[in-house]
Each structure stands twice: as structure tokens, then as C-alpha cells.
Design a protein around this motif. Structure first.
Motif, PDB file in Angstrom:
ATOM      1  N   PRO A   1       0.810  -1.224   0.000  1.00  0.00           N
ATOM      2  CA  PRO A   1       0.000   0.000   0.000  1.00  0.00           C
ATOM      3  C   PRO A   1       0.838   1.266   0.000  1.00  0.00           C
ATOM      4  CG  PRO A   1      -0.256  -1.235   2.060  1.00  0.00           C
ATOM      5  CD  PRO A   1       0.490  -2.097   1.118  1.00  0.00           C
TER       6      PRO A   1
ATOM      7  N   THR B   1      12.682   7.362  -7.328  1.00  0.00           N
ATOM      8  CA  THR B   1      13.201   8.077  -6.160  1.00  0.00           C
ATOM      9  C   THR B   1      12.062   8.469  -5.230  1.00  0.00           C
ATOM     10  OG1 THR B   1      13.043  10.111  -7.417  1.00  0.00           O
ATOM     11  CG2 THR B   1      15.195   9.043  -7.367  1.00  0.00           C
ATOM     12  N   GLY B   2      12.435   8.946  -4.072  1.00  0.00           N
ATOM     13  CA  GLY B   2      11.465   9.548  -3.158  1.00  0.00           C
ATOM     14  C   GLY B   2      10.635   8.574  -2.355  1.00  0.00           C
TER      15      GLY B   2
ATOM     16  N   ARG C   1       0.738  12.691  -5.532  1.00  0.00           N
ATOM     17  CA  ARG C   1       1.412  11.394  -5.526  1.00  0.00           C
ATOM     18  C   ARG C   1       0.336  10.374  -5.182  1.00  0.00           C
ATOM     19  NH1 ARG C   1       6.590   9.741  -1.788  1.00  0.00           N
ATOM     20  NH2 ARG C   1       7.811  10.764  -3.376  1.00  0.00           N
ATOM     21  N   ILE C   2       0.166   9.393  -6.049  1.00  0.00           N
ATOM     22  CA  ILE C   2      -0.939   8.456  -5.864  1.00  0.00           C
ATOM     23  C   ILE C   2      -0.427   7.224  -5.118  1.00  0.00           C
ATOM     24  CG2 ILE C   2      -2.834   7.264  -7.033  1.00  0.00           C
ATOM     25  CD1 ILE C   2      -2.974   9.856  -8.272  1.00  0.00           C
ATOM     26  N   THR C   3      -0.983   6.941  -3.980  1.00  0.00           N
ATOM     27  CA  THR C   3      -0.517   5.814  -3.189  1.00  0.00           C
ATOM     28  C   THR C   3      -1.611   5.343  -2.236  1.00  0.00           C
ATOM     29  OG1 THR C   3       0.912   5.253  -1.313  1.00  0.00           O
ATOM     30  CG2 THR C   3       0.680   7.571  -1.815  1.00  0.00           C
TER      31      THR C   3
ATOM     32  N   MET D   1       3.478   1.896  -1.630  1.00  0.00           N
ATOM     33  CA  MET D   1       4.229   2.178  -2.854  1.00  0.00           C
ATOM     34  C   MET D   1       3.573   3.319  -3.622  1.00  0.00           C
ATOM     35  SD  MET D   1       5.189  -1.488  -4.377  1.00  0.00           S
ATOM     36  CE  MET D   1       6.319  -2.568  -3.529  1.00  0.00           C
TER      37      MET D   1
ATOM     38  N   LEU E   1       2.318   4.871  -6.912  1.00  0.00           N
ATOM     39  CA  LEU E   1       1.918   4.386  -8.232  1.00  0.00           C
ATOM     40  C   LEU E   1       2.444   5.377  -9.261  1.00  0.00           C
ATOM     41  CD1 LEU E   1      -1.745   3.251  -7.544  1.00  0.00           C
ATOM     42  CD2 LEU E   1       0.369   1.991  -7.243  1.00  0.00           C
TER      43      LEU E   1
ATOM     44  N   TYR F   1       4.928  17.282  -2.305  1.00  0.00           N
ATOM     45  CA  TYR F   1       3.894  16.500  -2.979  1.00  0.00           C
ATOM     46  C   TYR F   1       2.753  16.287  -1.999  1.00  0.00           C
ATOM     47  CZ  TYR F   1       6.106  12.734  -0.316  1.00  0.00           C
ATOM     48  OH  TYR F   1       6.628  11.982   0.703  1.00  0.00           O
TER      49      TYR F   1
ATOM     50  N   ASP G   1      18.301  16.409  -3.095  1.00  0.00           N
ATOM     51  CA  ASP G   1      17.351  17.098  -3.949  1.00  0.00           C
ATOM     52  C   ASP G   1      16.953  16.182  -5.106  1.00  0.00           C
ATOM     53  OD1 ASP G   1      15.961  19.607  -4.696  1.00  0.00           O
ATOM     54  OD2 ASP G   1      17.172  19.368  -6.503  1.00  0.00           O
ATOM     55  N   ASN G   2      17.908  15.418  -5.597  1.00  0.00           N
ATOM     56  CA  ASN G   2      17.638  14.456  -6.659  1.00  0.00           C
ATOM     57  C   ASN G   2      16.628  13.408  -6.174  1.00  0.00           C
ATOM     58  OD1 ASN G   2      18.208  13.063  -9.175  1.00  0.00           O
ATOM     59  ND2 ASN G   2      19.252  11.547  -7.916  1.00  0.00           N
ATOM     60  N   GLU G   3      16.735  13.048  -4.922  1.00  0.00           N
ATOM     61  CA  GLU G   3      15.841  12.038  -4.346  1.00  0.00           C
ATOM     62  C   GLU G   3      14.406  12.568  -4.289  1.00  0.00           C
ATOM     63  OE1 GLU G   3      15.196   8.471  -3.449  1.00  0.00           O
ATOM     64  OE2 GLU G   3      17.323   8.934  -3.353  1.00  0.00           O
ATOM     65  N   GLN G   4      14.238  13.802  -3.859  1.00  0.00           N
ATOM     66  CA  GLN G   4      12.896  14.395  -3.791  1.00  0.00           C
ATOM     67  C   GLN G   4      13.008  15.901  -3.985  1.00  0.00           C
ATOM     68  OE1 GLN G   4       9.934  12.638  -3.515  1.00  0.00           O
ATOM     69  NE2 GLN G   4       9.132  14.628  -4.119  1.00  0.00           N
ATOM     70  N   PRO G   5      12.806  16.378  -5.209  1.00  0.00           N
ATOM     71  CA  PRO G   5      13.057  17.801  -5.476  1.00  0.00           C
ATOM     72  C   PRO G   5      11.939  18.747  -5.057  1.00  0.00           C
ATOM     73  CG  PRO G   5      12.521  16.656  -7.500  1.00  0.00           C
ATOM     74  CD  PRO G   5      12.520  15.622  -6.429  1.00  0.00           C
TER      75      PRO G   5
ATOM     76  N   LEU H   1      10.571   4.904   0.327  1.00  0.00           N
ATOM     77  CA  LEU H   1      11.198   3.853   1.120  1.00  0.00           C
ATOM     78  C   LEU H   1      10.279   2.650   1.160  1.00  0.00           C
ATOM     79  CD1 LEU H   1      12.800   5.311   4.361  1.00  0.00           C
ATOM     80  CD2 LEU H   1      13.927   4.455   2.321  1.00  0.00           C
TER      81      LEU H   1
ATOM     82  N   LYS I   1      17.458   8.480 -11.937  1.00  0.00           N
ATOM     83  CA  LYS I   1      16.000   8.507 -11.783  1.00  0.00           C
ATOM     84  C   LYS I   1      15.263   7.570 -12.728  1.00  0.00           C
ATOM     85  CE  LYS I   1      15.321  13.044  -9.979  1.00  0.00           C
ATOM     86  NZ  LYS I   1      14.471  13.684  -9.205  1.00  0.00           N
TER      87      LYS I   1
ATOM     88  N   ALA J   1      -1.122  10.825 -11.411  1.00  0.00           N
ATOM     89  CA  ALA J   1       0.144  11.016 -10.710  1.00  0.00           C
ATOM     90  C   ALA J   1       0.899  12.192 -11.304  1.00  0.00           C
ATOM     91  CB  ALA J   1       0.980   9.749 -10.796  1.00  0.00           C
TER      92      ALA J   1
ATOM     93  N   LYS K   1      22.365  15.567  -4.000  1.00  0.00           N
ATOM     94  CA  LYS K   1      21.937  14.168  -3.971  1.00  0.00           C
ATOM     95  C   LYS K   1      20.548  14.029  -3.352  1.00  0.00           C
ATOM     96  CE  LYS K   1      26.158  12.276  -4.783  1.00  0.00           C
ATOM     97  NZ  LYS K   1      26.543  11.221  -5.654  1.00  0.00           N
TER      98      LYS K   1
ATOM     99  N   MET L   1       9.490  12.965   5.136  1.00  0.00           N
ATOM    100  CA  MET L   1       9.893  11.860   4.267  1.00  0.00           C
ATOM    101  C   MET L   1      11.401  11.664   4.444  1.00  0.00           C
ATOM    102  SD  MET L   1      11.453  13.067   1.222  1.00  0.00           S
ATOM    103  CE  MET L   1      10.934  11.802   0.082  1.00  0.00           C
ATOM    104  N   PHE L   2      11.884  10.504   4.011  1.00  0.00           N
ATOM    105  CA  PHE L   2      13.225  10.104   4.458  1.00  0.00           C
ATOM    106  C   PHE L   2      14.367  10.958   3.928  1.00  0.00           C
ATOM    107  CE2 PHE L   2      15.369   8.077   0.855  1.00  0.00           C
ATOM    108  CZ  PHE L   2      14.344   8.058  -0.072  1.00  0.00           C
TER     109      PHE L   2
END
Lengths: 94, 274, 545
Positions: A60, B185-186, C490-492, A62, A64, C457, C450-454, B188, B180, C472, C448, C433-434
């Protein structure tokens, strides 16, 4: 060299339990029949192997990604539902 | 060892010596020089390991004239071989003092923090993969079970990059793990299993089995085991063992300057000479 | 803090980080541990692999939910109902520790009267957690002892924050999990030194070592040591400062190492308040959002540029050592404060950070008295450490509580201050977020990370997204009674239907435009960051061709 690289990848995938899902074949543009046969055989092989076990690990939390959203129409795929029944020792699902 | 280092520094055999210094009961990496020669009193061999060869390579790059000495375990020596092969360390400027290390028929137990791993817990044995298992034992699980066991391990990942950052043979400037388009990314855990498989493939013919990655991993993922398998496949297919000889490795995924660009196909040197 | 102090008499993580590995059961509520305290999750994994049970209660699906023996997603802000429901079952089944309750605690009758009102059916309907899951949570926590309870901001950042903490303490005492290895009530602190800042009196009502400013004896001691008569009235909390700024009775604000423009609730309200100030001074490493609007900015030295100590979440005081000289005009925080104070007519002449530490030892002898720079070494020491032959205290409350007996508080469930309604139909919660840290002043300038989450959301459940026709990455506009902001979707499925999640790190998508400054815990004054009602609208997508 390419063949060996593919063998390498096949073995690594097999080691983590995703074996049999990678196949390489040289087919010339003249060998239409061979092409059809290889594709048919491989399709049948994948069918026998069943759904990709990765589906059981759809969690859940993740995200999408756009392409997944489009493909699944925002609903669980059939494979996901089937695997959610929990035939695996660990999927982390409750 | 202290005497030899002292001699080296005084005679100018080396300008910098990298070893462990005892600080408040902890052995920590330290650069010994003529300027701080009294620190040599605190030089210890110790069981704790750090990738001194990485520091040596960085120091050598920063100081083009400096000669560097280091206390080298057998894994350090293998790492230096790999780094030299990839033009990452000028081994003609690096002197080593060998430390009694990896177990052999002559010495069953040696000074290495890796040799006494904690025993895997029952839950891990049941649902995950015992870090002390050998690849053959893992291969005996049914494929689906094997997959779910690996996925259990991979899903613990907190994307700290500890495995990559500690790795003495990871030196690319652009890392595929941060690309990417290859790995999302982003989130866990990072995309499983692709994150760990990409790293595993990059370890093929490179990993020198020092086990630092696994020691650094906060989630106790059996990385060493995975890379050992990958190297075993390389050995099997290409008769190549990383860190041993001076032959170029079979997978030349990087060019002269480490980057993500593949080498041109016509460059036959990517194949082992057999 | 306030909740822990009421129950036990002191407010800090009762056990140690390494101690978590010894737990028979770990109960995590309101903490996304792998993202926010990743190295504590190492201990959780290890305990789990050894055979410990894991219970995770979080409105969202988090990484640890995957590994939980019992994973529940209770409704936002229903923590008290959930915990009371668990305790009801524990008492009914006789799983509680009667000996511990009679010998070490008081107020059990008050608690049991309240618990009577939380039979499983009611707890279930309040929280959205099924009766079966409630029973499993209770059984696991009570029968696989010692059970460690871990919580973070998901418990405290509510109007009922103190009540939530009291309920956690109730649960731990009910099962005799206090003062034992692998047990305890463990608030995970948000920064490396937030515990240290509290220890040093970084709270409006206490001097260093939690000595109350209202106590004449304590005040006399500090007045004598500092050679200045000290005020008897507690200062203001941040939550009180904002209205005081607006009323004009607070004219100057000195902000050290904080970025309230991003971290405090109700951005528009605060913006207005800051404008009303005569003087805003900010002491920072980087030009944060708050520093940008300051009248004066003091450049502070970073961790590598100064000596000193931090006291971390497990009460462990650790030394930091200067590795390089401060860049530019930067100075260590203590040097800036000393200079400012001297310039304002109260000379502070310290020669080093160690000299200040010696003063801390003298003035807070019960907790820091036995620590010296030499003794701290690399591993540090855990307070209380009253004398130089004391080896520190890994586990608190083994024999007795600082207040004598542990106190049960009968705590009733109260709904969050703002629930979704017709106008604002979605429940919003905020968090981390992490890849980024708090307001991102340090992490967002890293290439680095910023690349992970710029960007910011907003997490939306796929069914809500379908209803709103949001895909999304589509930009959406969120609005609450306080203001509005935009963020890509962000769809989750990690968020329940009808609930949205926003990370707090991003200045260009400022989450706290939406949260309320008027809803806070009446005692601790902590704002309700974790629940607000919002409306969502899809924005036109600019198609890239």
C-alpha cells in the motif's frame, strides 16, 4: 560475449527467484517462422510460470507511477488480487 | 609495525601512513605523518575495518607527489588491485604493510571484525536469508520461496547508501543507483528488488568480498552473499576472479573516466583474453 | 514532555536505543521510524528477526507496516481511543501486571473507570480498527513482554498531545513494562539535540535540569550563580508568542537554529505576526526562509566547526569536536550569545565550550554532575549521572519514579479540533519523508538529496484521485480555513480514502499555510500539525509536448 552476459543475468535472476523469465534468441529477418515459434514457446513458458511473483509484493505504501496508474486503471490487477491471497511465506501483507 | 612505519616516515619511503589510531577506546582511521609522529604510540592493528584504500586513493589524487603507506589486510590488497586495474589508485605510490588477516589453512582465525557475525534470529532464518548461509544453501529453496526471502531482505532497505559508500571498489562519479530513470526516487524502501540487483550486477567481477557492505548495512541485508553468488557466476562463465590478477574484468561497463556511458561495442578489450 | 512528567515525574525516553533489541514486543505508534529515525529501525529489525513481535499503529501505511505482526491504520487523532480500547481488553482478560500496579503506581481506579467506557465495539467504531485487530494488539503487547512502546510526533502533535502521551504511559504501566530492559515508553526526538535543549532549560518554565523557575529556592540558586535577579514568571511558548507579537506586546524575537516560517502552523498568521515585530534576529547556518526576513542574521558555525556536546534522544550526552575552523565570519552559538550578552551590558566571558559544560555540571548536578569531557569520551554518558563514579543510566525508573509512584491518568477520547465537513471534505495530516530533514535548510541544498525528492507533494489514495480526475504528478490546489497551497499529486494507497498526506520540508509548497495555530494542546501548547480539514481541487495540467 552477449550470450555470456545473458547467461550471467539469467543466473542472477534465478538466484533471487525470478528464473526463466529472460530469454535471448538470434533470429534473422528472414526467419519469420522461427520468430513466431520462439515467441509462442516463450509465451507458453511464462504462462506456465504464472504471474510475476513481484505482484505479491505490491504494498500500500508504494507510489503508483504514471504508467502503472494507466495500465491498471487505478484498480488492483487480477494478478495482484490472486497473490494477495498469500501463497508466499513472506509478503509483508496483513 | 610501529617501528617500520616510523622508519618509512623518517626515510621518506612514505609521506603519509594510513592506519588505525586508538581514540578513547575506539580504533579510528588516522593519517600518520612526520608532523604527528608521536601519534604512532597509539597505532593499533585492531579488528575494526575501514576502507583505508579508498582514503589512500583520494589522498593520492589530491596530492600528486605524495607517497602513501597503509596497513593492508588481504581484502585491502585485493581492493588495491581492482582500483589499480580501473586506474583509480596509483599503486606505484602506495606501499603496504600486510596485516595478519583472512583465515587460511595455516591460520583458522584472524583479526577481522567480520569473522564473528551474530547468529541469525529464528524469524530471519524462517522468512529471510541467514547472512552466514552459503549461496548453494540459498539456491536450494524453491524459486518462489527464494524470491520472497530475498524480497523480505530487500524491503528492509532504508536507502542509506551505506553499502555503496563504504565499498572500496565503488568509485563511479555518476552512480546508476541515483539514476532517476533506472530506479524510482522519493520512497522507502527503494524499488525492490531492482535497487539491490542493479548494485549486484555492478559488483560482478569487481567485488573483492571484504564484507564491509554487509557490516555497514543497518538492516542486515545479506549483501556479501548476493555478491559472492554474482562473482561465482562470473568465475563460472568467464573464469575471472576479481582482485586476483591484472586482467581486465569481463564487464567493462565504464569507460576511461567512470561514467554511465557504455564502452563502444567494437572495443574488444571488454572480453577476457582466453 | 508534559504527559511523561505527569505520569512519571520526568520527561525523556525511559530506555536506551540499543535496549530495543531486547524487547519481546515493540509497539510503534505515530512514528515512521525507518524514514525519520532510520538507525532506530535497525534495532527494530534486529529485535524482529530475533523473534520479537511488532505492532504498528499508524493512519498511513509505512515501511514498518510491512513487517508488523499486527498493523493497524486508525483514524487520525483517535490514539486515545485506540489505547483505551487496548487497555480495556487487557484488563478484561487479566493480562495486566497487578503486582506492578499495586506496588509502583497510583490512580488505577481512575483509569479503570475511564476504561469501562471503551469496550471493543466502541473503540472499534471510533478508530476504524476492527475488534479482532484491537484484541490482537492487546494480546501481543500484554503477553509478549517486555514490550517497548515507541512514539514520535504522530502522538504529540495533536490538541490531545498530552492525553496521548499519558495514555501511552498508562499502557506501559498497566503491563508492568516500566524500568525493565526492552520495555519503557520511548519518545523518539526529532533532532540530535532536542533532548539537550530541553535539559538546558530551553523551555519557558524551567532552568537547566528541569528545575522550575517558580521554585524560590531554585531561583535563588540560579540568581546567585548568574549574579542577576531572575524573573519568577515562566516565559512564553512559541504558540503564545505569535498572538503576543500580533498584539504588539512582544517586540523583538531572537531565533536560534529554527525556521518558524516553515515549521510553525498557519503560515499566513505567522507571517503577519513577524511583520509586526520591531526586531527579528536569526542565528543560522544558511539563509532560511525566516532568516530572509530577519533584520539581523548571525552566521552560526556548523557541527564540524565547533566544540561542545549534544544530548540525544536516549539522554546520552555526546561530545562533538571541532574538525575545521569556522568558514567566513561564523562563530559557535555560545560565542555569538556571549558577545551579544556582553554588548548588552551583561558580560559573559567563557574561554571554551568545556568551561560552559563545567557550569552545567554545577547547576544541574542530578543529571549532569558526574559528566566531564574526559569521561564522555566517544561513547558519551546517559543522564542521570550524578557523580564522577556513576556510569550513567541506560534505563530510567527501575526502582522508583521521580515523583514516587507512577500515576495513571483517566483520559477520555476527544475528537481532533477540526474534522472534515462538507466544505472541507478531506482530512490532512503532515509529516516527514526520508530524504529531507525538517524545513530542509540543510538537506534541500544537497544535490543528492534534492535528486531524491526535489519538490513537495501530496499523497492521495487512488480512489480519491480517480474521483478528482487527478493523475500522478498532476498539480492540485489544497485549501483550508487558513489558506491555500499547491503541490503535485502522488498516488498511493499508503493514505486511507479521504485522507491526504503532505511532507513539511518544502518552502515552495508550504504545508503550514493549511494547518491551524489556534488548535493546540492546552498544556504543552504543541499545535495540531497532524489533523486539519482541507478541500482539494485539480489544477489545469500544462501539457509538455
Amino acid at each position: 560475449m552477449t550470450l555470456k552476459r545473458m547467461r550471467f543475468l539469467q543466473e542472477v535472476l534465478d538466484f533471487v527467484g525470478l528464473g526463466g523469465r529472460l530469454h535471448m534468441e538470434w533470429i534473422s529477418s528472414a526467419e519469420a517462422q522461427k520468430f513466431a515459434q520462439v515467441v509462442t514457446d516463450f509465451t507458453e513458458k511464462i504462462r506456465r510460470l504464472g504471474p510475476n511473483p513481484l505482484h505479491a509484493f505490491i504494498q500500500p505504501d508504494m507510489i503508483l507511477r504514471p504508467r502503472v496508474v494507466a495500465a491498471s486503471g487505478l484498480k488492483s490487477t487480477a494478478a495482484e488480487k490472486e497473490d494477495a491471497k498469500g501463497s508466499l511465506p513472506f509478503t509483508g501483507k496483513q | 609495525m610501529k617501528d617500520q612505519v616510523k622508519k618509512w616516515l623518517e626515510s621518506g619511503t612514505v609521506d603519509i601512513f594510513l592506519g588505525m589510531k586508538m581514540v578513547d577506546g575506539h580504533p579510528l582511521p588516522h593519517a600518520f605523518t612526520l608532523g604527528n609522529i608521536s601519534d604512532l604510540e597509539e597505532l593499533v592493528p585492531g579488528t575494526v575495518r575501514y576502507p583505508l584504500e579508498t582514503f589512500a586513493a583520494e589522498l593520492a589524487a589530491e596530492n600528486p607527489d605524495a607517497r602513501i603507506g597503509l596497513a593492508a589486510r588481504e581484502c585491502t590488497q585485493r581492493a588495491l588491485n581492482v582500483l589499480s586495474l580501473w586506474n583509480q589508485a596509483p599503486t606505484d605510490r602506495i606501499e603496504t604493510i600486510k596485516l595478519n588477516c583472512c583465515p587460511s589453512p595455516l591460520k583458522e582465525h584472524a583479526a577481522c571484525s567480520y569473522l564473528d557475525p551474530p547468529e541469525a534470529g529464528l524469524f530471519k532464518k524462517h522468512f529471510g536469508i541467514d547472512n552466514a548461509a552459503d549461496p548453494e544453501a540459498v539456491a536450494r529453496f524453491e524459486p518462489r520461496e527464494r524470491f520472497s526471502r530475498w524480497m523480505y531482505e530487500f524491503q528492509k532497505c532504508i536507502k542509506c547508501y551505506g553499502c555503496r559508500n563504504i565499498c572500496p571498489v565503488c568509485f563511479c562519479e555518476d552512480c546508476s543507483l541515483e539514476h532517476k530513470d533506472l530506479i524510482g526516487t522519493g520512497q522507502l524502501p527503494p524499488e525492490a528488488p531492482i535497487f539491490h540487483l542493479v548494485r549486484a550486477v555492478h559488483m560482478a567481477g569487481r567485488c573483492i568480498d571484504c564484507g564491509l557492505c554487509e557490516e555497514a548495512c543497518p538492516a542486515d541485508i545479506p549483501l556479501r552473499l548476493l555478491y559472492r553468488k554474482v562473482n561465482a557466476v562470473v568465475d563460472d562463465l568467464f573464469d575471472y576472479r576479481a582482485g586476483e590478477g591484472e586482467q581486465p574484468p569481463p564487464f567493462n561497463i565504464i569507460g576511461e573516466r567512470p561514467s554511465l556511458e557504455p564502452k563502444p561495442m567494437e572495443n574488444g578489450s571488454a572480453c577476457p583474453q582466453r | 514532555m508534559a504527559g511523561l512528567a505527569a505520569a512519571f515525574g520526568s520527561g525523556a525516553m525511559t530506555n536506551s536505543i540499543a535496549d530495543i533489541e531486547k524487547a519481546g514486543c515493540i509497539f510503534i505508534i505515530g512514528s515512521n521510524t525507518t524514514a525519520c529515525h532510520p538507525l532506530i529501525s535497525r534495532r527494530i529489525y534486529r529485535a524482529k528477526e530475533r523473534g520479537a513481535k511488532l505492532i504498528v499503529a499508524d493512519p498511513r501505511g509505512i515501511q514498518l507496516s510491512r513487517f508488523a505482526d499486527v498493523s493497524v491504520h486508525h483514524r487520525l487523532g483517535t490514539d486515545v481511543a485506540l489505547l483505551n480500547g487496548m487497555m480495556h481488553i487487557i484488563v478484561k482478560e487479566g493480562w495486566h501486571d497487578a503486582d506492578f500496579i499495586s506496588q509502583r503506581t497510583e490512580g488505577f481506579d481512575e483509569l479503570s473507570q475511564v476504561l469501562d467506557r471503551y469496550p471493543p465495539n466502541r473503540a472499534s467504531s471510533l478508530t476504524g480498527v476492527s475488534v479482532g485487530q484491537l484484541k490482537e494488539m492487546a494480546r501481543h503487547y500484554a503477553t509478549y513482554g517486555p514490550a517497548a512502546l515507541l512514539y514520535a510526533m504522530g502522538i504529540t502533535q495533536h490538541t490531545t498531545g498530552v492525553d496521548n502521551v499519558k495514555s501511552c504511559c498508562n499502557l506501559a504501566m498497566l503491563c508492568g513494562n516500566m524500568g525493565v530492559a526492552g520495555g519503557g515508553v520511548n519518545p523518539l526526538r526529532g533532532q540530535n539535540n532536542v533532548q539537550g535543549a530541553c535539559d538546558m532549560g530551553g523551555l519557558p518554565n524551567v532552568f537547566p535540569g528541569y528545575q522550575p523557575v517558580t521554585d524560590p529556592e531554585v531561583r535563588a540558586k540560579f540568581s546567585a550563580a548568574w549574579k542577576k535577579e531572575l524573573p519568577a514568571v515562566p516565559g512564553l511558548t512559541i504558540t503564545d508568542m505569535v498572538p503576543a507579537m500580533l498584539e504588539g506586546c512582544l517586540k523583538a524575537l531572537y531565533v536560534i537554529g529554527e525556521n518558524p516560517k516553515l515549521s510553525d502552523p498557519d503560515w499566513n498568521h505567522l507571517h503577519h505576526a513577524l511583520k509586526n515585530l520591531d526586531l527579528l534576529v536569526v542565528q543560522e547556518l544558511f539563509l532560511s526562509e525566516t532568516a530572509q526576513v530577519a533584520d539581523v542574521v548571525f552566521p552560526a558555525a556548523s557541527v564540524a566547526e565547533k566544540d561542545g556536546t549534544f544530548t540525544n534522544t536516549e539522554r546520552r550526552c555526546l561530545r562533538i569536536r571541532k574538525a575545521i575552523e569556522p568558514v567566513g565570519d561564523a562563530l559557535a552559538d555560545w560565542q555569538i550569545i556571549s558577545r551579544l550578552s556582553s554588548a548588552m551590558g551583561y558580560p559573559m566571558e567563557y574561554g571554551s565550550a568545556e568551561e560552559i559544560f563545567e557550569e552545567i555540571r554545577q547547576m544541574a548536578p542530578k543529571s549532569y554532575g558526574g559528566m566531564t569531557y574526559e569521561r564522555l569520551g566517544i561513547d558519551g554518558l546517559q543522564w542521570p549521572c550524578p557523580s564522577t563514579d556513576h556510569s550513567g543510566t541506560p534505563i530510567l525508573h527501575t526502582q522508583t519514579f521521580p515523583r514516587g509512584k507512577g500515576k495513571f491518568h483517566g483520559v477520555d477520547y476527544q475528537a481532533p479540533a477540526e474534522l472534515p465537513d462538507e466544505e472541507y471534505p478531506y482530512a490532512l495530516t503532515t509529516g516527514r519523508m526520508f530524504a529531507h530533514y525538517h524545513t530542509g535548510t540543510m538537506t534541500r541544498i544537497s544535490e543528492k538529496l534534492d535528486n531524491e525528492q526535489p519538490t513537495g507533494y501530496v499523497s492521495i489514495h487512488p480512489e480519491d484521485a480517480a474521483r478528482l480526475d487527478v493523475a500522478a504528478g498532476d498539480p492540485v490546489r489544497l485549501s483550508s480555513r487558513r489558506g491555500e497551497m499547491e503541490a503535485p499529486a502522488r498516488i498511493t494507497r499508503s493514505v486511507p480514502i479521504g485522507t491526504l498526506f503532505l511532507p513539511i520540508h518544502f518552502g515552495e509548497n508550504p504545508t503550514n499555510v493549511l494547518t491551524s495555530a489556534e488548535t493546540f494542546d492546552p498544556l504543552a501548547k504543541i499545535p495540531e500539525f497532524k489533523v486539519a480539514a482541507v478541500r482539494v481541487e485539480k489544477l489545469p495540467v500544462e501539457k509538455e509536448l
